[in-house]
Design a protein around this motif. Structure first.
Motif, PDB file in Angstrom:
ATOM      1  N   VAL A 143       0.837  -1.197   0.000  1.00 21.11           N
ATOM      2  CA  VAL A 143       0.000   0.000   0.000  1.00 21.11           C
ATOM      3  C   VAL A 143       0.871   1.246   0.000  1.00 21.11           C
ATOM      4  O   VAL A 143       1.788   1.367   0.796  1.00 21.11           O
ATOM      5  CB  VAL A 143      -0.929   0.034   1.230  1.00 21.11           C
ATOM      6  N   GLU A 144       0.551   2.178  -0.892  1.00 19.03           N
ATOM      7  CA  GLU A 144       1.239   3.459  -0.934  1.00 19.03           C
ATOM      8  C   GLU A 144       0.216   4.587  -0.883  1.00 19.03           C
ATOM      9  O   GLU A 144      -0.894   4.457  -1.417  1.00 19.03           O
ATOM     10  CB  GLU A 144       2.069   3.598  -2.213  1.00 19.03           C
ATOM     11  N   TYR A 145       0.630   5.695  -0.258  1.00 23.39           N
ATOM     12  CA  TYR A 145      -0.186   6.912  -0.231  1.00 23.39           C
ATOM     13  C   TYR A 145       0.513   7.933  -1.125  1.00 23.39           C
ATOM     14  O   TYR A 145       1.494   8.559  -0.706  1.00 23.39           O
ATOM     15  CB  TYR A 145      -0.316   7.433   1.202  1.00 23.39           C
ATOM     16  N   PRO A 146       0.064   8.092  -2.366  1.00 19.76           N
ATOM     17  CA  PRO A 146       0.747   9.000  -3.292  1.00 19.76           C
ATOM     18  C   PRO A 146       0.738  10.444  -2.806  1.00 19.76           C
ATOM     19  O   PRO A 146      -0.317  11.003  -2.503  1.00 19.76           O
ATOM     20  CB  PRO A 146      -0.059   8.855  -4.593  1.00 19.76           C
ATOM     21  N   ALA A 147       1.920  11.037  -2.731  1.00 25.63           N
ATOM     22  CA  ALA A 147       2.019  12.425  -2.296  1.00 25.63           C
ATOM     23  C   ALA A 147       1.382  13.347  -3.334  1.00 25.63           C
ATOM     24  O   ALA A 147       1.393  13.068  -4.529  1.00 25.63           O
ATOM     25  CB  ALA A 147       3.484  12.805  -2.087  1.00 25.63           C
ATOM     26  N   GLY A 148       0.830  14.441  -2.870  1.00 20.44           N
ATOM     27  CA  GLY A 148       0.260  15.429  -3.782  1.00 20.44           C
ATOM     28  C   GLY A 148      -1.176  15.177  -4.184  1.00 20.44           C
ATOM     29  O   GLY A 148      -1.752  15.944  -4.959  1.00 20.44           O
ATOM     30  N   GLN A 149      -1.800  14.114  -3.665  1.00 25.89           N
ATOM     31  CA  GLN A 149      -3.208  13.876  -4.000  1.00 25.89           C
ATOM     32  C   GLN A 149      -4.066  14.943  -3.345  1.00 25.89           C
ATOM     33  O   GLN A 149      -3.758  15.457  -2.274  1.00 25.89           O
ATOM     34  CB  GLN A 149      -3.641  12.482  -3.564  1.00 25.89           C
ATOM     35  N   THR A 150      -5.157  15.280  -4.013  1.00 23.71           N
ATOM     36  CA  THR A 150      -6.064  16.317  -3.526  1.00 23.71           C
ATOM     37  C   THR A 150      -7.503  15.844  -3.657  1.00 23.71           C
ATOM     38  O   THR A 150      -7.757  14.658  -3.864  1.00 23.71           O
ATOM     39  CB  THR A 150      -5.885  17.621  -4.326  1.00 23.71           C
ATOM     40  N   CYS A 151      -8.424  16.771  -3.556  1.00 21.40           N
ATOM     41  CA  CYS A 151      -9.847  16.485  -3.726  1.00 21.40           C
ATOM     42  C   CYS A 151     -10.110  15.848  -5.088  1.00 21.40           C
ATOM     43  O   CYS A 151      -9.465  16.185  -6.087  1.00 21.40           O
ATOM     44  CB  CYS A 151     -10.631  17.785  -3.596  1.00 21.40           C
ATOM     45  N   CYS A 152     -11.068  14.925  -5.139  1.00 24.25           N
ATOM     46  CA  CYS A 152     -11.406  14.255  -6.395  1.00 24.25           C
ATOM     47  C   CYS A 152     -12.227  15.151  -7.319  1.00 24.25           C
ATOM     48  O   CYS A 152     -12.398  14.839  -8.501  1.00 24.25           O
ATOM     49  CB  CYS A 152     -12.165  12.963  -6.117  1.00 24.25           C
ATOM     50  N   GLY A 153     -12.773  16.251  -6.787  1.00 22.80           N
ATOM     51  CA  GLY A 153     -13.590  17.149  -7.598  1.00 22.80           C
ATOM     52  C   GLY A 153     -15.081  16.990  -7.414  1.00 22.80           C
ATOM     53  O   GLY A 153     -15.867  17.694  -8.053  1.00 22.80           O
ATOM     54  N   GLN A 154     -15.490  16.106  -6.505  1.00 21.69           N
ATOM     55  CA  GLN A 154     -16.922  15.861  -6.327  1.00 21.69           C
ATOM     56  C   GLN A 154     -17.703  17.118  -5.928  1.00 21.69           C
ATOM     57  O   GLN A 154     -18.786  17.360  -6.491  1.00 21.69           O
ATOM     58  CB  GLN A 154     -17.153  14.753  -5.290  1.00 21.69           C
ATOM     59  N   PRO A 155     -17.233  17.957  -4.996  1.00 22.51           N
ATOM     60  CA  PRO A 155     -18.023  19.148  -4.636  1.00 22.51           C
ATOM     61  C   PRO A 155     -18.288  20.055  -5.827  1.00 22.51           C
ATOM     62  O   PRO A 155     -19.394  20.586  -5.987  1.00 22.51           O
ATOM     63  CB  PRO A 155     -17.154  19.835  -3.587  1.00 22.51           C
ATOM     64  N   MET A 156     -17.277  20.240  -6.681  1.00 27.92           N
ATOM     65  CA  MET A 156     -17.460  21.090  -7.855  1.00 27.92           C
ATOM     66  C   MET A 156     -18.430  20.451  -8.849  1.00 27.92           C
ATOM     67  O   MET A 156     -19.335  21.093  -9.373  1.00 27.92           O
ATOM     68  CB  MET A 156     -16.127  21.340  -8.556  1.00 27.92           C
ATOM     69  N   GLY A 157     -18.222  19.165  -9.101  1.00 28.86           N
ATOM     70  CA  GLY A 157     -19.079  18.459 -10.054  1.00 28.86           C
ATOM     71  C   GLY A 157     -20.531  18.442  -9.615  1.00 28.86           C
ATOM     72  O   GLY A 157     -21.441  18.713 -10.406  1.00 28.86           O
ATOM     73  N   ASN A 158     -20.764  18.141  -8.338  1.00 21.47           N
ATOM     74  CA  ASN A 158     -22.129  18.083  -7.828  1.00 21.47           C
ATOM     75  C   ASN A 158     -22.776  19.461  -7.736  1.00 21.47           C
ATOM     76  O   ASN A 158     -23.997  19.591  -7.774  1.00 21.47           O
ATOM     77  CB  ASN A 158     -22.144  17.428  -6.447  1.00 21.47           C
ATOM     78  N   GLY A 159     -21.930  20.499  -7.613  1.00 25.06           N
ATOM     79  CA  GLY A 159     -22.462  21.859  -7.511  1.00 25.06           C
ATOM     80  C   GLY A 159     -22.724  22.506  -8.854  1.00 25.06           C
ATOM     81  O   GLY A 159     -23.154  23.657  -8.923  1.00 25.06           O
ATOM     82  N   GLY A 160     -22.460  21.783  -9.951  1.00 26.82           N
ATOM     83  CA  GLY A 160     -22.707  22.323 -11.278  1.00 26.82           C
ATOM     84  C   GLY A 160     -21.519  23.011 -11.909  1.00 26.82           C
ATOM     85  O   GLY A 160     -21.657  23.643 -12.961  1.00 26.82           O
ATOM     86  N   PHE A 161     -20.343  22.899 -11.298  1.00 19.88           N
ATOM     87  CA  PHE A 161     -19.140  23.545 -11.816  1.00 19.88           C
ATOM     88  C   PHE A 161     -18.164  22.482 -12.333  1.00 19.88           C
ATOM     89  O   PHE A 161     -17.051  22.333 -11.834  1.00 19.88           O
ATOM     90  CB  PHE A 161     -18.479  24.406 -10.730  1.00 19.88           C
ATOM     91  N   GLU A 162     -18.610  21.748 -13.336  1.00 16.36           N
ATOM     92  CA  GLU A 162     -17.838  20.603 -13.820  1.00 16.36           C
ATOM     93  C   GLU A 162     -16.462  21.011 -14.349  1.00 16.36           C
ATOM     94  O   GLU A 162     -15.494  20.268 -14.186  1.00 16.36           O
ATOM     95  CB  GLU A 162     -18.619  19.866 -14.911  1.00 16.36           C
ATOM     96  N   LYS A 163     -16.369  22.160 -14.990  1.00 16.97           N
ATOM     97  CA  LYS A 163     -15.082  22.575 -15.554  1.00 16.97           C
ATOM     98  C   LYS A 163     -14.021  22.714 -14.460  1.00 16.97           C
ATOM     99  O   LYS A 163     -12.835  22.457 -14.698  1.00 16.97           O
ATOM    100  CB  LYS A 163     -15.231  23.888 -16.317  1.00 16.97           C
ATOM    101  N   GLN A 164     -14.447  23.120 -13.271  1.00 14.57           N
ATOM    102  CA  GLN A 164     -13.500  23.267 -12.171  1.00 14.57           C
ATOM    103  C   GLN A 164     -13.059  21.915 -11.621  1.00 14.57           C
ATOM    104  O   GLN A 164     -12.026  21.830 -10.934  1.00 14.57           O
ATOM    105  CB  GLN A 164     -14.121  24.108 -11.059  1.00 14.57           C
ATOM    106  N   ALA A 165     -13.820  20.873 -11.905  1.00 11.66           N
ATOM    107  CA  ALA A 165     -13.453  19.536 -11.442  1.00 11.66           C
ATOM    108  C   ALA A 165     -12.455  18.859 -12.378  1.00 11.66           C
ATOM    109  O   ALA A 165     -11.754  17.929 -11.971  1.00 11.66           O
ATOM    110  CB  ALA A 165     -14.707  18.667 -11.318  1.00 11.66           C
TER     111      ALA A 165
END
Length: 243
Positions: A33-55
């Motif tokens: 198991v590795e935890y890749p450094a630099g991972q961030t949000c998957c983009g779900q809040p933007m996608g669900n909020g209607g801001f798909e381009k930001q995701a």
């Protein structure tokens, strides 16, 4: 088998113990198991909020960080479902990481097919079935489909010594969180949460458990405001307890 561990931003910020338990459990089962450094949000809040381009930039970053792994495992059904279902649409191409993304429950149940005894948890727990898990990842049978009953979370919990697992009335009814729904329809969301929490309390359980911290967070907040005595714990923390 090489596993990339994805810890969603709200788990990292609010429930780090869930991320630690996931890593601990996967390592206990002998996985690389590795935890890749630099991972961030998957983009779900933007996608669900209607801001798909930001995701899109977040989806691209996710693809880059996790491309070298056999599986991407996360303790979050909603984030896993967003990656698997929405990334091909967002990125306009076949996404290899989306195909390999799995919630930890389905990974343990469907890929590893874990049957060995796991942790020890001598408590009565009420099982919460999150909507994304039921209807997008297939962790349990949706009542509206009239299919044979199954529950992958329960199957895993039954490997834990000393536990008693129960389910509330209307076991796959929404708790009312729904991400942006809780923000935009606060009153409705809160009432749904009170109704759902009441059904969990009626089981006589000491804990509510499930596969998504966001649902547990929603109900825990309501419990605190209402002065209700109920504890909440992600299923992977129970599976790893005492290992």
């Amino acid at each position: 088998m090489k596993i990339g561990l994805f810890i969603p931003c709200y788990v990292d910020a609010l429930y780090p113990e869930t991320g630690v338990a996931t890593y601990k459990l996967l390592r206990h089962l002998g996985l690389d198991v590795e935890y890749p450094a630099g991972q961030t949000c998957c983009g779900q809040p933007m996608g669900n909020g209607g801001f798909e381009k930001q995701a899109v930039p977040l989806a691209e970053k996710f693809e880059d960080r996790f491309k070298g792994y056999d599986y991407v495992v996360a303790p979050s059904v909603s984030c896993t479902a967003f990656v698997r279902i929405n990334y091909p649409h967002l990125l306009k191409h076949d996404c290899q990481t989306a195909k390999k993304a799995m919630d930890v429950v389905e990974f343990l149940h469907d890929v590893l097919k874990v049957k060995q005894p796991l942790g020890t948890f001598r408590h009565k727990v009420s099982l919460h079935n999150s909507c994304h898990g039921v209807r997008e990842l297939g962790l349990s049978s949706p009542s509206e489909m009239h299919v044979g009953q199954f529950n992958k979370i329960r199957d895993l919990l039954e490997l834990v010594e000393g536990i008693e697992v129960v389910e509330p009335e209307r076991p796959d009814e929404c708790c009312g969180f729904g991400g942006m729904f809780a923000v935009e329809e606060t009153a409705v969301s809160a009432q749904m949460g009170r109704d759902k929490l009441g059904r969990h309390i009626a089981t006589g359980a000491e804990y509510v458990t499930g596969a998504d911290c966001s649902c547990l967070m929603h109900m825990a907040g309501i419990a605190r405001k209402q002065g209700m005595k109920m504890a909440f714990k992600h299923v992977v923390e129970i599976l790893a307890a005492g290992l």
